[in-house]
Design an enzyme around this catalytic site. Structure first.
Site, PDB file in Angstrom:
ATOM      1  N   SER A 176      62.607  29.088  57.286  1.00 46.76           N
ATOM      2  CA  SER A 176      62.751  27.849  56.674  1.00 46.76           C
ATOM      3  C   SER A 176      61.598  27.712  55.456  1.00 46.76           C
ATOM      4  CB  SER A 176      62.812  26.571  57.376  1.00 46.76           C
ATOM      5  OG  SER A 176      63.714  26.852  58.484  1.00 46.76           O
TER       6      SER A 176
ATOM      7  N   GLY B  51      65.311  33.399  53.638  1.00 49.36           N
ATOM      8  CA  GLY B  51      66.781  33.354  54.326  1.00 49.36           C
ATOM      9  C   GLY B  51      67.633  32.745  53.397  1.00 49.36           C
ATOM     10  N   GLY B  52      67.896  31.387  54.207  1.00 53.50           N
ATOM     11  CA  GLY B  52      69.006  30.459  53.286  1.00 53.50           C
ATOM     12  C   GLY B  52      68.548  30.140  51.878  1.00 53.50           C
TER      13      GLY B  52
ATOM     14  N   GLY C 252      65.984  29.576  60.176  1.00 48.87           N
ATOM     15  CA  GLY C 252      67.415  28.970  59.905  1.00 48.87           C
ATOM     16  C   GLY C 252      67.381  27.691  60.368  1.00 48.87           C
TER      17      GLY C 252
ATOM     18  N   HIS D  34      63.948  42.447  62.201  1.00 58.77           N
ATOM     19  CA  HIS D  34      64.422  41.037  62.138  1.00 58.77           C
ATOM     20  C   HIS D  34      64.572  40.298  63.442  1.00 58.77           C
ATOM     21  CE1 HIS D  34      66.099  37.183  60.958  1.00 58.77           C
ATOM     22  NE2 HIS D  34      65.685  37.460  59.758  1.00 58.77           N
TER      23      HIS D  34
ATOM     24  N   GLU E   6      57.437  35.980  61.192  1.00 53.10           N
ATOM     25  CA  GLU E   6      58.593  34.736  61.397  1.00 53.10           C
ATOM     26  C   GLU E   6      58.702  34.271  62.529  1.00 53.10           C
ATOM     27  OE1 GLU E   6      61.482  35.913  57.922  1.00 53.10           O
ATOM     28  OE2 GLU E   6      62.045  36.886  59.587  1.00 53.10           O
TER      29      GLU E   6
ATOM     30  N   GLU F  52      66.885  38.517  64.462  1.00 61.16           N
ATOM     31  CA  GLU F  52      68.297  38.531  64.793  1.00 61.16           C
ATOM     32  C   GLU F  52      68.840  39.988  65.180  1.00 61.16           C
ATOM     33  OE1 GLU F  52      69.413  36.893  60.933  1.00 61.16           O
ATOM     34  OE2 GLU F  52      68.696  35.110  61.353  1.00 61.16           O
TER      35      GLU F  52
ATOM     36  N   ASN G  62      66.139  37.674  52.007  1.00 63.84           N
ATOM     37  CA  ASN G  62      67.108  38.132  53.096  1.00 63.84           C
ATOM     38  C   ASN G  62      68.349  37.674  52.882  1.00 63.84           C
ATOM     39  OD1 ASN G  62      68.347  39.365  55.237  1.00 63.84           O
ATOM     40  ND2 ASN G  62      67.020  38.270  56.803  1.00 63.84           N
ATOM     41  N   TRP G  63      69.389  38.067  52.369  1.00 59.52           N
ATOM     42  CA  TRP G  63      70.811  37.454  52.228  1.00 59.52           C
ATOM     43  C   TRP G  63      71.566  37.526  53.559  1.00 59.52           C
ATOM     44  CZ3 TRP G  63      73.250  39.563  47.006  1.00 59.52           C
ATOM     45  CH2 TRP G  63      72.557  38.840  45.946  1.00 59.52           C
ATOM     46  N   LYS G  64      71.068  38.209  54.431  1.00 60.28           N
ATOM     47  CA  LYS G  64      71.734  38.485  55.890  1.00 60.28           C
ATOM     48  C   LYS G  64      73.125  38.804  55.555  1.00 60.28           C
ATOM     49  CE  LYS G  64      68.522  34.698  57.695  1.00 60.28           C
ATOM     50  NZ  LYS G  64      68.525  34.115  58.901  1.00 60.28           N
TER      51      LYS G  64
HETATM   52  C1  PEP Z   1      64.908  34.985  57.727  1.00 62.20           C
HETATM   53  O1  PEP Z   1      66.054  35.300  57.711  1.00 62.20           O
HETATM   54  O2  PEP Z   1      64.206  36.026  57.533  1.00 62.20           O
HETATM   55  C2  PEP Z   1      64.567  33.680  57.515  1.00 62.20           C
HETATM   56  C3  PEP Z   1      63.346  33.269  57.433  1.00 62.20           C
HETATM   57  O3  PEP Z   1      65.502  32.456  57.054  1.00 62.20           O
HETATM   58  P1  PEP Z   1      65.238  31.116  56.671  1.00 62.20           P
HETATM   59  O4  PEP Z   1      64.557  31.113  55.485  1.00 62.20           O
HETATM   60  O5  PEP Z   1      66.887  30.794  56.309  1.00 62.20           O
HETATM   61  O6  PEP Z   1      64.720  30.297  57.876  1.00 62.20           O
END
Ligand code: PEP
Length: 248
Positions: free
Chosen positions: A211, A232-233, A171, A95, A165, A97, A10-12
């Site tokens: 994470s 994500g990251g 994040g 998601h 999640e 967010e 997930n590049w956001k």
């Molecule tokens: C996400 O945005 O779905 C996510 C899991 O982010 P991160 O891996 O950065 O926690």
């Protein structure tokens, strides 16, 4: 294999045309022998270039949201058919967010999920509890409600992907322990079996997200009910390839 593992990025709201093309070109040879399905969910404007860059590889391209209507007066929105037209195969729905900042509810998650399925896009439906919900012992109630209301009207739950999640792990660098993640993912599978059918729930792909990185992916992926990750990251760098190759 009853459930083929599935790792999605997930590049956001990150990357440019140039950096997206560069990262996909670099990832292609690194993930080509993956034993799991691989997808990158990129910002909408990068979809055409990402699809082009990923062509001929095992990297599929996904979106990060979808509108529930086919077309119409919905300024700023993008329909499932428009995404499908560009070669999008997956879409993240609900998601945390989007729930937190953009008014996403279980009802809108449901409408988006059904729209994705109608257009032949596989929805990656996100569920998960906040830190206070976990601390108050409400995790299972929250997730039960998200599944019951968010997935209403779906005939076969194995046609979607669920991403568990925990909001407190996204994040933050704070991952759920292998045991915590397994326990909740097993609860999701059991609930899906109860709400839909046990056979579909057996085939349902459930990812963990929060994470997840090159260091902790092996332990999480070793859990019997965890079939993949939503990253994500770590999907913004070559670490993503290490996660995809978690079994090597
Ligand atoms: C996400 O945005 O779905 C996510 C899991 O982010 P991160 O891996 O950065 O926690």
């Amino acid at each position: 294999m009853l459930r083929k593992p599935f790792i999605a990025g997930n590049w956001k709201m990150n990357m440019t045309v140039a950096s997206a093309k560069k990262l996909i070109e670099e990832l292609k040879p690194l993930v080509k022998d993956a034993n799991c399905d691989v997808c990158l969910c990129v910002p909408a404007v990068l979809i055409p270039e990402a699809v082009k860059a990923a062509q001929g590889s095992n990297i599929k391209i996904g979106a990060q949201n979808i509108h529930w209507s086919a077309s119409g007066a919905y300024t700023g929105e993008i329909s499932a058919d428009m995404l499908k037209d560009y070669g999008v195969q997956y879409a993240i729905i609900g998601h945390s967010e989007r729930r937190q900042y953009f008014g996403e509810t279980d009802e809108t998650v449901n409408k988006r999920t059904l729209a994705a399925l109608n257009s032949g896009i596989t929805p990656i439906v996100c569920v998960g509890e906040t830190l206070s919900e976990r601390e108050n012992g409400e995790t299972e109630n929250v997730i039960y409600r998200q599944l019951e209301q968010g997935l209403k009207g779906i005939d076969d739950v194995s046609k979607i992907v669920i991403a568990y999640e925990p909001v407190w792990a996204i994040g933050t660098g704070k991952t759920a322990t292998d045991a915590q993640a397994q326990e909740t993912v097993a609860f999701i599978r059991k609930t899906a079996g109860k709400l839909f059918c046990p056979k579909c729930a057996e085939k349902l792909i459930i990812q963990y997200g929060g994470s997840m990185n090159a260091g902790n992916c092996k332990g999480l992926m070793a859990q019997p009910d965890i079939d993949g990750g939503l990253i994500g990251g770590a999907s913004l760098k070559l670490d993503f390839a290490t996660i995809v190759n978690y079994d090597k």
